[in-house]
Design a protein around this motif. Structure first.
Motif: not given
Lengths: 115, 113
Positions: B32, B34, B36, B46, B49, B91
């Protein structure tokens, strides 16, 4: 909105002293993390914790570091004998689940200054 | 987890869209993307994602290319409070993923009046 809290916001200590940094994760979260950020550098993973055990630790997390969940709400990071190079922001994070489908929520951080 | 590449800094005019690119050419099928951000030494926050479809939430939109080798985070109407360092992180879901986030240097977005 629930949030991760950390105390103290700033800790000043003498080299060689022990410090305990405290975190209260979000109440229904089961996975807990510590990260640190030396001034001007990137955020670095220290340790992850689940079910009262360390799940993974980085090479930074040596024998001087330990983590504990002493009760149902707190999650602590202890540095036994601080060094000058331990001066950094320390961030606690928590997540509901594990892995890529669970975002981590970070606390505001504790600034540790070692003199 | 796949490595990501981001420009070190970008500027954006207040009220305009901020488009932050990220390259992740070695991403694998179960990884995935993501995003932040970190506002001035606060804890990372966050944003969003996604896996392969474009995603939108109240904060931002995430556009992932069809080959998944790059993505763009879009802040549709940037405000001064969006000035921050933005991190793109890949991730995976595999057994080697232990939940840790690996932060790079990110992109410092400066929103200007």
């Amino acid at each position: 909105e629930p949030e991760v809290t950390q105390t103290p916001s700033h800790q000043v200590t003498q080299m060689g002293q022990e410090v305990i940094l405290r975190c209260v994760p979000i109440s229904n979260h089961l996975y807990f993390y510590w990260y640190r950020q030396i001034l001007g550098q990137k955020v670095e993973f220290l340790v992850s914790f689940y079910n009262n055990e360390i799940s993974e630790k980085s090479e930074i997390f040596d024998d001087q570091f330990s983590v504990e969940r002493p009760d149902g709400s707190n999650f602590t990071l202890k540095i036994r004998s601080t060094k000058l190079e331990d001066s950094a922001m320390y961030f606690c994070a928590s997540s509901e689940g594990w892995g890529a489908l669970n975002e981590q929520f970070f606390g505001p951080g504790t600034r540790l200054t070692v003199l | 987890d796949a490595k990501t590449t981001q420009p070190p800094s970008m500027d954006c005019a207040e009220g305009r869209a901020a488009n932050l690119p990220c390259n992740h050419s070695t991403i694998s099928g179960n990884e995935y993307v993501y995003w932040y951000r970190q506002i001035h030494s606060q804890g990372p926050q966050y944003i969003i994602h996604g896996l392969k479809n474009n995603e939108t939430n109240e904060m931002a939109s995430l556009i992932i290319t069809e080959d998944r080798k790059s993505s763009t985070l879009i802040l549709p109407h940037a405000t001064l409070r969006d000035t921050a360092v933005y991190y793109c992180i890949v991730r995976g879901l595999g057994s080697s993923n232990t939940g840790k986030l690996i932060f790079g240097q990110g992109t410092t977005l400066q929103v200007k009046p």
